[in-house]
Design a protein around this motif. Structure first.
Motif, PDB file in Angstrom:
ATOM      1  N   UNK A 290     -14.243   3.803  -1.878  1.00  0.00           N
ATOM      2  CA  UNK A 290     -12.777   4.229  -0.978  1.00  0.00           C
ATOM      3  C   UNK A 290     -11.914   3.916  -0.026  1.00  0.00           C
ATOM      4  N   UNK A 291     -13.491   3.840   0.684  1.00  0.00           N
ATOM      5  CA  UNK A 291     -13.230   3.689   2.176  1.00  0.00           C
ATOM      6  C   UNK A 291     -12.797   1.767   1.895  1.00  0.00           C
ATOM      7  N   UNK A 292     -13.513   1.374   1.619  1.00  0.00           N
ATOM      8  CA  UNK A 292     -13.409   0.038   0.979  1.00  0.00           C
ATOM      9  C   UNK A 292     -11.812  -0.436   1.024  1.00  0.00           C
ATOM     10  N   UNK A 293     -10.956   0.338   0.090  1.00  0.00           N
ATOM     11  CA  UNK A 293      -9.935   0.645  -0.434  1.00  0.00           C
ATOM     12  C   UNK A 293      -9.135   0.218   0.951  1.00  0.00           C
ATOM     13  N   UNK A 294      -9.263   0.828   1.646  1.00  0.00           N
ATOM     14  CA  UNK A 294      -8.502   0.580   2.606  1.00  0.00           C
ATOM     15  C   UNK A 294      -8.576   0.279   4.212  1.00  0.00           C
ATOM     16  N   UNK A 295      -9.292  -1.276   3.762  1.00  0.00           N
ATOM     17  CA  UNK A 295     -10.084  -2.185   4.864  1.00  0.00           C
ATOM     18  C   UNK A 295      -9.510  -3.453   3.897  1.00  0.00           C
ATOM     19  N   UNK A 296      -9.554  -3.240   2.247  1.00  0.00           N
ATOM     20  CA  UNK A 296      -9.153  -5.366   1.653  1.00  0.00           C
ATOM     21  C   UNK A 296      -7.982  -4.568   1.155  1.00  0.00           C
ATOM     22  N   UNK A 297      -6.649  -6.007   0.896  1.00  0.00           N
ATOM     23  CA  UNK A 297      -6.041  -6.187   0.149  1.00  0.00           C
ATOM     24  C   UNK A 297      -5.849  -6.510  -0.948  1.00  0.00           C
ATOM     25  N   UNK A 298      -7.468  -6.979  -1.511  1.00  0.00           N
ATOM     26  CA  UNK A 298      -7.895  -7.104  -2.545  1.00  0.00           C
ATOM     27  C   UNK A 298      -7.841  -5.987  -3.610  1.00  0.00           C
TER      28      UNK A 298
END
Length: 661
Positions: A290-298
């Motif tokens: 989930x955190x990765x989706x807060x840091x990644x525009x894809x």
């Protein structure tokens, strides 16, 4: 199944990693402080309380190789317990992040340590309130979360930021159980400490009233006041086998957050299989994903989080030379003057900061090339975005495609709409039903007047309203249609009248026609187009496409209906559809806007020159904006209630930048 399988694989890899790590720590660190590959153990003192702690710091593998790069930081409590799990999860799911584990107090009373364990200080440091039993309170000194938070803010974060190349706009807290309670306290007392909060099985049972009190001190969210927002992403989880006395208070806390209606707050709750302790491993894995989706525009292909639960981007994603993603869009570089370029960048930063409301994307195409691509908040390159009433503009293009293919003619626009519908019983119609033409419906002048209470009784009757039954029912229950009633009235009845005609004249169905003859040729494959209760495609709302695909619709208008050099949408139809036919007498409509065939028209003044702008507009800020004379198409997507403020920088900054070149 794919995401579950991947999750299990990650857990297996983490377990393997843990075994390796433990083996090394045993061989190399007997009798010393914890030492692990890539882990730096740093002593740190709380200067206010004189308590000693340690930080377990793990840097990304490429840290030394990228001296100009700044990294997000994940802070976590109960460091010894959580280090290996979070290290393994981030290694496989989120590599570019600094991990900072905060230990328990080292120089704690030896008798307490021997009695309760090395972790005894967590009872004091993570708890919000003192214990009601004086003896227990004197022994453990509970309720010092405020002191520990001061230590983290003033000592830990300050040290990490000064020592390492950190991104101050991307800090995350991870806490589980009592550490989760501490996370809830931080969120509700000083939310600006972190941007993202991972709160696992928080022990908030006895602290709900206090958390509610903290919420009142923050005050209600006001869209016009950014400081009223918590400005945070929150992931909350607990185990499926936990007792209701534990889970119900957590659910109530989640409700407290959701009830804020906070535009800067994103909350996701998940229930993990297992007990309180057994749910921890998957909580770690799922929350890191989930955190990765807060840091990644894809957005991850494996991520099944809904649009409304996706975390807000910690930083805006801005690209002045967008990547060719092989999606049918040509790309180029932003080529305007340095001053204009900097001003557009300033606009992007202002959008991210919420100056114009809640917006997710701003894309600019010049001469049929995407030259500026930016995403904010919930915006992602590959995530379909709700279109609201911009769908009306797309429905208009569907009709223009049907005309270009010969299923309708321009003359048909002025014929009675019922002329094309052969399954109707004309004897039951209200007087004046034949006054509704395609032209009238396309300009929101159909003239239908339906009693709202009566319509509520039948609007979900899928049998009665199926196919042309929708039009039959509308024309039976409307008041008489007269010249007086055929004035501009915004709504979804008129678009559905048009969609019913499309369905009647094209081969097959309207749904198949939209896919085969509009979306497929444009290379639009990642979309959702909902169905009306009639079974027909929605004509006025409830569709989702990516911001990049929104550009493709704009290019059709910019190129006068041509696709790859061939006429695709009737040029004659498109010219009329995007012209100002009607001046809507409606309060929320800007005074200089005119209405065509589900498309808007407005003049734009740049210096001494006026340019024609046409746009599809959906509530919340969905806009496909075309200035044909400048070879310019602009796309905006968002979810803002007051969605006209965003046009100020478009009129004053973006369009003028291209008018000069």
């Amino acid at each position: 199944m794919k995401s579950i399988t991947k999750g299990l694989l990650v857990l297996l890899l983490i377990t393997t990693n843990n075994v390796f790590t433990q083996k090394n720590s045993v061989n190399e660190t007997a009798g010393s402080s914890l030492e692990l590959p890539q882990i730096r153990v740093v002593p740190i003192k709380d200067t206010k309380t004189e308590r000693n702690y340690e930080l377990y710091i793990e840097l990304p593998e490429d840290y030394a190789e990228n001296p100009d790069k700044k990294y997000p930081v994940l802070y976590y409590t109960d460091a010894v317990w959580h280090l290996e799990m979070l290290s393994g999860a981030t290694e496989y799911l989120l590599e570019d992040i600094i991990l900072v584990g905060i230990s328990w107090q080292l120089d704690i009373n030896e008798d307490l340590k021997n009695e309760r364990g090395a972790h005894v200080s967590r009872f004091r440091d993570y708890s919000m309130s003192e214990h009601s039993n004086p003896e227990i309170q004197e022994k453990y000194q509970l309720g010092q979360a405020n002191n520990h938070l001061d230590f983290i803010r003033n000592e830990v974060i300050t040290y990490v930021d000064k020592t390492y190349r950190t991104d101050p706009n991307s800090r995350t807290y991870f806490g589980y159980s009592l550490g989760g309670e501490f996370g809830a306290y931080i969120l509700m007392s000083q939310p600006d400490t972190f941007n993202n909060y991972i709160i696992g099985s928080p022990t908030v049972k006895d602290e709900l009233e206090y958390l509610k009190e903290l919420n009142t001190k923050i005050g209600p969210y006001e869209s016009s006041n950014r400081n009223s927002s918590l400005n945070a992403n929150v992931f909350i989880a607990y185990g499926s086998l936990e007792d209701e006395s534990v889970t119900e208070p957590i659910d109530e806390f989640v409700k407290l957050l959701n009830d804020r209606r906070d535009g800067g707050l994103s909350v996701l709750k998940e229930v993990m299989n297992g007990s309180h302790s057994g749910a921890f491993p998957m909580t770690a894995v799922r929350s890191v994903s989930w955190l990765s989706s807060a840091l990644n525009p894809i957005a991850s292909d494996d991520n099944d989080i809904s649009f409304w639960s996706i975390p807000l981007l910690n930083n805006p994603y801005i690209n002045q030379a967008p990547e060719d993603r092989k999606d049918g869009l040509s790309v180029g570089k932003l080529s305007v003057g340095n001053k204009d370029q900097n001003t557009i960048l300033e606009v992007s930063q202002e959008i991210f900061e919420g100056k114009y409301g809640n917006y997710d994307a701003l894309l600019i195409s010049h001469k049929n090339k995407l030259v500026y691509e930016s995403y904010y908040k919930k915006g992602r390159i590959n995530l379909p975005h709700g279109q609201a009433s911009a769908v009306k503009g797309y429905t208009s293009l569907v009709l223009g495609r049907a005309i270009e293919m010969g299923y309708l003619s321009m003359d048909d626009l002025d014929k009675p709409l019922i002329h094309f519908l052969k399954d109707l019983d004309l004897t039951k119609f209200t007087p004046g039903a034949d006054k509704i033409t395609l032209h009238k419906a396309l300009t929101m002048q159909g003239g239908l007047t339906i009693d709202r209470e009566k319509w509520k009784e039948i609007e979900n009757d899928s049998i009665r309203l199926k196919g042309q039954g929708l039009v039959q029912t509308l024309l039976e229950h409307s008041e008489p249609i007269t010249d007086e009633t055929q004035s501009y009235l915004y709504g979804n009845f008129n678009p559905m009248l048009v969609m019913t005609v499309i369905d009647a004249v094209v081969p097959g169905s309207a749904e198949a026609f939209i896919k085969k003859e509009l979306l497929d040729p444009l290379g639009i494959t990642d979309y959702e187009w909902s169905k009306h209760v009639s079974g027909l495609p929605q004509a006025g709302w409830q569709a989702r496409i990516t911001s990049r695909d929104m550009l493709k619709f704009g290019h059709l208008v910019q190129n006068r209906g041509k696709l790859n050099g061939e006429q695709f949408i009737s040029e004659a139809y498109l010219e009329k559809a995007t012209s100002g036919i009607v001046r809507p007498a409606i309060d929320w409509m800007p005074k200089n806007y005119l209405y065509g065939y589900f498309w808007y028209y407005t003049p734009v003044q740049v210096g001494n020159k006026t340019y024609d702008m046409t746009l599809a507009w959906g509530g919340g800020g969905q806009r496909v904006i075309v200035v044909e004379e400048l070879d310019l198409t602009i796309v905006i997507s968002g979810y803002d209630r007051d969605d006209d403020k965003i046009m100020k920088p478009i009129f004053e900054t973006v369009v003028p930048a291209f008018a000069k070149n």
